[in-house]
Enzyme design. Structure first.
Site, PDB file in Angstrom:
ATOM      1  N   TYR A 158       0.837  -1.198   0.000  1.00  0.00           N
ATOM      2  CA  TYR A 158       0.000   0.000   0.000  1.00  0.00           C
ATOM      3  C   TYR A 158       0.871   1.246   0.000  1.00  0.00           C
ATOM      4  O   TYR A 158       2.013   1.207   0.505  1.00  0.00           O
ATOM      5  CB  TYR A 158      -0.902   0.020   1.242  1.00  0.00           C
ATOM      6  CG  TYR A 158      -2.110  -0.878   1.102  1.00  0.00           C
ATOM      7  CD1 TYR A 158      -3.339  -0.367   0.717  1.00  0.00           C
ATOM      8  CD2 TYR A 158      -2.011  -2.241   1.334  1.00  0.00           C
ATOM      9  CE1 TYR A 158      -4.457  -1.185   0.581  1.00  0.00           C
ATOM     10  CE2 TYR A 158      -3.118  -3.070   1.197  1.00  0.00           C
ATOM     11  CZ  TYR A 158      -4.330  -2.535   0.816  1.00  0.00           C
ATOM     12  OH  TYR A 158      -5.414  -3.351   0.672  1.00  0.00           O
ATOM     13  N   TYR A 192      -1.163 -10.064   0.315  1.00  0.00           N
ATOM     14  CA  TYR A 192      -0.039  -9.371   0.958  1.00  0.00           C
ATOM     15  C   TYR A 192      -0.003  -9.693   2.448  1.00  0.00           C
ATOM     16  O   TYR A 192      -1.032  -9.994   3.051  1.00  0.00           O
ATOM     17  CB  TYR A 192      -0.141  -7.851   0.752  1.00  0.00           C
ATOM     18  CG  TYR A 192      -1.372  -7.210   1.368  1.00  0.00           C
ATOM     19  CD1 TYR A 192      -1.384  -6.812   2.697  1.00  0.00           C
ATOM     20  CD2 TYR A 192      -2.514  -6.990   0.615  1.00  0.00           C
ATOM     21  CE1 TYR A 192      -2.496  -6.225   3.263  1.00  0.00           C
ATOM     22  CE2 TYR A 192      -3.640  -6.403   1.171  1.00  0.00           C
ATOM     23  CZ  TYR A 192      -3.624  -6.020   2.497  1.00  0.00           C
ATOM     24  OH  TYR A 192      -4.737  -5.448   3.052  1.00  0.00           O
ATOM     25  N   ARG A 213      -3.190 -11.605   3.835  1.00  0.00           N
ATOM     26  CA  ARG A 213      -4.567 -11.341   3.412  1.00  0.00           C
ATOM     27  C   ARG A 213      -4.689 -11.745   1.951  1.00  0.00           C
ATOM     28  O   ARG A 213      -3.767 -11.523   1.161  1.00  0.00           O
ATOM     29  CB  ARG A 213      -4.894  -9.847   3.501  1.00  0.00           C
ATOM     30  CG  ARG A 213      -4.858  -9.268   4.909  1.00  0.00           C
ATOM     31  CD  ARG A 213      -5.932  -8.212   5.043  1.00  0.00           C
ATOM     32  NE  ARG A 213      -7.236  -8.844   4.901  1.00  0.00           N
ATOM     33  CZ  ARG A 213      -8.350  -8.233   4.537  1.00  0.00           C
ATOM     34  NH1 ARG A 213      -8.324  -6.959   4.261  1.00  0.00           N
ATOM     35  NH2 ARG A 213      -9.488  -8.891   4.443  1.00  0.00           N
ATOM     36  N   HIS A 216      -7.396  -8.260  -2.708  1.00  0.00           N
ATOM     37  CA  HIS A 216      -8.719  -7.625  -2.644  1.00  0.00           C
ATOM     38  C   HIS A 216      -8.621  -6.159  -3.028  1.00  0.00           C
ATOM     39  O   HIS A 216      -7.532  -5.583  -3.048  1.00  0.00           O
ATOM     40  CB  HIS A 216      -9.312  -7.757  -1.237  1.00  0.00           C
ATOM     41  CG  HIS A 216      -8.417  -7.185  -0.173  1.00  0.00           C
ATOM     42  ND1 HIS A 216      -7.402  -7.916   0.405  1.00  0.00           N
ATOM     43  CD2 HIS A 216      -8.354  -5.952   0.384  1.00  0.00           C
ATOM     44  CE1 HIS A 216      -6.764  -7.159   1.280  1.00  0.00           C
ATOM     45  NE2 HIS A 216      -7.316  -5.953   1.276  1.00  0.00           N
ATOM     46  N   HIS A 218     -10.553  -2.564  -1.802  1.00  0.00           N
ATOM     47  CA  HIS A 218     -11.445  -1.998  -0.780  1.00  0.00           C
ATOM     48  C   HIS A 218     -12.404  -0.974  -1.386  1.00  0.00           C
ATOM     49  O   HIS A 218     -12.039  -0.255  -2.327  1.00  0.00           O
ATOM     50  CB  HIS A 218     -10.626  -1.236   0.270  1.00  0.00           C
ATOM     51  CG  HIS A 218      -9.757  -2.094   1.127  1.00  0.00           C
ATOM     52  ND1 HIS A 218     -10.211  -2.703   2.258  1.00  0.00           N
ATOM     53  CD2 HIS A 218      -8.447  -2.433   1.011  1.00  0.00           C
ATOM     54  CE1 HIS A 218      -9.215  -3.372   2.833  1.00  0.00           C
ATOM     55  NE2 HIS A 218      -8.128  -3.224   2.091  1.00  0.00           N
TER      56      HIS A 218
HETATM   57 FE   LIG Z   1      -6.372  -4.308   2.178  1.00  0.00          FE
END
Ligand SMILES: [Fe+2]
Length: 287
Positions: A158, A192, A213, A216, A218
Site C-alpha cells: 500500500y 499481501y 490477506r 482484494h 477496498h
Molecule cells: Fe487491504
C-alpha cells in the site's frame, strides 16, 4: 476491613461503577471486568505474564501514529474487528452487499478521478478495469454516490507503506453517474502480508500464524439517505481466502476476473453494490 479474594475484587470492582448514569458504559465495563478477571483466573496469569502483556500493549501504542495503526491490526488479527463488523451489519436486508473490514490502510481525502480514471497512475502490473453499479435494495441506481476505493500495488504494497508515503497511490474517489454506474482502471491487487515488523507481527510469529490477506480491492460507498457501505471484493482462487489473517474475506464478496469488454488487454471485475437506506434498520427493529 474485608479480606481480599479474587472473586471479591470482581464484585467490588463492579459495585464501584454503580453510580454512573451512563447505562451503556456501565454494561460494557461490567462485562469487560467480569471477562478480564475470569480470564486471569482461568489461565492463572502470573505477574511476569501480566507485565509481558502490559509491555506488549505499550509497544502497540508506541508503534501507532497517523500512518500506522497497530491497534487496529491487533484487533483485526484477533478477530475482534470481524465480529464487530458482523454484528453491526447482520440486520442488512437480504440483498444489500455484505460489509467487510475497513483495515489499517484507509486514508481520508484520496484524489478524485473521472470515469475511467487510473488509480494506479500507470504503475506496473496486470491491467484491471473495475466497473459496476451502485443500487438501492429495490434495484434502483443511486446517482452521485461517492466511492472511495483503495488497494495494494501488484507487489502487495500500500502507498502508506512506501518511503514517500505522502503521495496517494492505488486509491481514489469517484462518483457514480446518473445511471448509478462507475468505472475505473487499476492493476490487479496481490495478496499481501499485514505489517509484520511490529508487536503484532511478533505475536503472529510466536503463534505460528501466517500474516497474509487474500488479494482484494477496498470500497467505502456513501450516498445521502443510505448507510455507508464499507466492503471489499476478494479475488476468486486466492490461496489465502480461507485463512485471511484478519478474518475479513466473505464468500459473497469473492469475484472472478473476466476479460474486459472495453479493453481486450485488461481483466475486469464487475460488481453491483447494493446499499441499505438509512431507515431500513429502524423499520426492521419495529417490525
Ligand atoms: Fe487491504
Amino acid at each position: 476491613m474485608k479480606t481480599l479474594t479474587a472473586a471479591g475484587i470482581t464484585r467490588d470492582a463492579i459495585a464501584r461503577i454503580s453510580k454512573s448514569k451512563n447505562r451503556r458504559l456501565k454494561q460494557i465495563v461490567r462485562a469487560l471486568t467480569n471477562h478480564l478477571h475470569d480470564f486471569a483466573r482461568e489461565v492463572k496469569l502470573t505477574p511476569e505474564e501480566w507485565w509481558a502483556g502490559i509491555q506488549f500493549l505499550t509497544v502497540v501504542g508506541h508503534m501507532t501514529d497517523e500512518k500506522r495503526q497497530e491497534f487496529i491490526l491487533l484487533s483485526d488479527t484477533l478477530g475482534l474487528s470481524a465480529i464487530v463488523d458482523l454484528m453491526a451489519n447482520r440486520n442488512h436486508q437480504s440483498n444489500a452487499t455484505d460489509s467487510s473490514l475497513l483495515g489499517p490502510f484507509f486514508r481520508e481525502g484520496a484524489p478524485l478521478f473521472p470515469v475511467d480514471g487510473d488509480i494506479s497512475h500507470g504503475a506496473p502490473g496486470d491491467k484491471l478495469i473495475v466497473a459496476g453499479l451502485v443500487l438501492n435494495t429495490d434495484g434502483e441506481p443511486i446517482a452521485d454516490a461517492l466511492i472511495d476505493t483503495w488497494q495494494s500495488s501488484a507487489d502487495g504494497i500500500y502507498d502508506l507503506q512506501q518511503a514517500d508515503s505522502d503521495e496517494m497511490n492505488f486509491r481514489g474517489r469517484l462518483r457514480t453517474g446518473a445511471d448509478g454506474r462507475f468505472r475505473f482502471r487499476s492493476v490487479k491487487p496481490s495478496s499481501y502480508p499485514v505489517p509484520s515488523d511490529g508487536p503484532v507481527g511478533k505475536m503472529l510469529r510466536a503463534l505460528a500464524r501466517h500474516p497474509y490477506r487474500p488479494a482484494h480491492v477496498h470500497f467505502r460507498i456513501a450516498a445521502p439517505g443510505y448507510r455507508t457501505l464499507t466492503t471489499a471484493l476478494y479475488i476468486s482462487g486466492d490461496r489465502y481466502l480461507d485463512s485471511d489473517v484478519v478474518f475479513g474475506a466473505k464468500k459473497s464478496l469473492v469475484v472472478n476476473y473476466r476479460r474486459s469488454r472495453t479493453n481486450g488487454a485488461a481483466s475486469a471485475i464487475e460488481f453491483d453494490f447494493v446499499l441499505n437506506s438509512r431507515e431500513s434498520r429502524k423499520k426492521r427493529k419495529r417490525g
